[in-house]
Design a protein around this motif. Sequence first.
Motif, PDB file in Angstrom:
ATOM      1  N   ALA A 147       0.832  -1.206   0.000  1.00  0.00           N
ATOM      2  CA  ALA A 147       0.000   0.000   0.000  1.00  0.00           C
ATOM      3  C   ALA A 147       0.864   1.253   0.000  1.00  0.00           C
ATOM      4  O   ALA A 147       0.617   2.191  -0.770  1.00  0.00           O
ATOM      5  N   LEU A 153       0.942   4.295  -2.831  1.00  0.00           N
ATOM      6  CA  LEU A 153       0.559   5.629  -2.364  1.00  0.00           C
ATOM      7  C   LEU A 153       1.728   6.614  -2.456  1.00  0.00           C
ATOM      8  O   LEU A 153       1.532   7.790  -2.767  1.00  0.00           O
ATOM      9  N   VAL A 205      -8.492   3.084  -3.035  1.00  0.00           N
ATOM     10  CA  VAL A 205      -7.551   1.988  -3.268  1.00  0.00           C
ATOM     11  C   VAL A 205      -8.336   0.736  -3.648  1.00  0.00           C
ATOM     12  O   VAL A 205      -9.346   0.410  -3.017  1.00  0.00           O
ATOM     13  N   ASN A 242      -5.211  -1.085   5.187  1.00  0.00           N
ATOM     14  CA  ASN A 242      -6.008  -0.096   5.916  1.00  0.00           C
ATOM     15  C   ASN A 242      -5.150   0.764   6.831  1.00  0.00           C
ATOM     16  O   ASN A 242      -5.396   1.971   6.985  1.00  0.00           O
ATOM     17  N   CYS A 272      -3.604   3.393   4.603  1.00  0.00           N
ATOM     18  CA  CYS A 272      -4.618   4.295   4.043  1.00  0.00           C
ATOM     19  C   CYS A 272      -5.128   5.287   5.082  1.00  0.00           C
ATOM     20  O   CYS A 272      -5.397   6.450   4.772  1.00  0.00           O
ATOM     21  N   ILE A 288      -7.781   7.849   3.779  1.00  0.00           N
ATOM     22  CA  ILE A 288      -8.510   7.052   2.800  1.00  0.00           C
ATOM     23  C   ILE A 288      -9.339   5.995   3.539  1.00  0.00           C
ATOM     24  O   ILE A 288      -8.802   5.138   4.237  1.00  0.00           O
ATOM     25  N   VAL A 300     -11.445   1.470   0.637  1.00  0.00           N
ATOM     26  CA  VAL A 300     -10.627   0.398   0.098  1.00  0.00           C
ATOM     27  C   VAL A 300     -11.565  -0.622  -0.547  1.00  0.00           C
ATOM     28  O   VAL A 300     -12.360  -1.265   0.142  1.00  0.00           O
ATOM     29  N   ALA A 323      -4.069   2.490  -6.771  1.00  0.00           N
ATOM     30  CA  ALA A 323      -4.511   3.704  -6.068  1.00  0.00           C
ATOM     31  C   ALA A 323      -5.027   4.706  -7.090  1.00  0.00           C
ATOM     32  O   ALA A 323      -4.441   4.880  -8.162  1.00  0.00           O
TER      33      ALA A 323
END
Length: 307
Positions: free
Chosen positions: A114, A118, A131, A151, A154, A159, A162, A182
């Motif tokens: 992730a 990002l 995402v 998570n 994010c 964010i 997801v 993303a």
Amino acid sequence: MIVIKQINFRIPMEMDSQIEELSEKFGLSRSEIIRQALTLYFKIIGDLDKLTNIRELSKEEIQITQENIRDVHFINLDSFNISIVISNSSSGGIGPKIHDQVSVDGEVVGSIIARTALIKMLSISAEPTTVLLNFSNEMEETGRNIIQGVNTECKKIGINNVVVGHSEENIKTCQTGVSITAIGLLETNQLIQPEIKKGDKVFCIGHPSVGEDILNMKLPQIEDIKLLQKNKSIKKIIPVGHPGIKKEINNHLSNTELTIQWKNTDIDLNLSAGPTSAVIAITKPKLKQKQIEKRSRIPITEIGKVK
């Protein structure tokens, strides 16, 4: 508890064919394809309305162009100075499965993959909004653990959306595989960044590493990139992937007559930086290393200057 309501609506035949194609490609029901498409649409339009009045949009007025900068894709809504930005990453053979080459908890895999996707987006000042995640493994328990890691990253930038797409529920797998995409927004004029000139300095933030080595390294984090973006003396931030530092910079300067005068350091300029284990910062000549270190929690090394 989510309440599901059935609705009926008409769509063009061409769109119906596209839904069917995506359904077969990802192994999802037509209803799930439509639900995810609407989820993304509402999220993107919700953020778009902050920058322009959605009621003023008309099909005839919208001018769309597309371009790639490294491995980040831009869909430019030129009429409204907005770009939809797409970045991605993937991982295979790293995780909790019996035949994974690097053995690590699924949550760690999710966190690393992730932050890779990002950071690519944050490095160009885009704002991630959504995402999307797909697995080549079962949801329970491999998928759930990976989602936890995703998570965690994010939430650092707010964010909450997801979208989990496909998982492999039919075949028992022995290696971990996951891909992530993303999606974000950027005011198109922000793509114009300060010109790189002779005398500019080149710094490596982090240390190139790959495989099991990344588990013992301090990796650049989302927070580090956001702090670096606030420094007006930093002209360019370039996440480093498998090509290594030297190739990443050479690719970036390929359309110029500029080159790099490399310094003698302990940084391997040709080594893969795996999941963005290093980030390049090109800065104004007067910026000192100590000034960057104030905004970073990981090792920083001056590795050259532009000539």
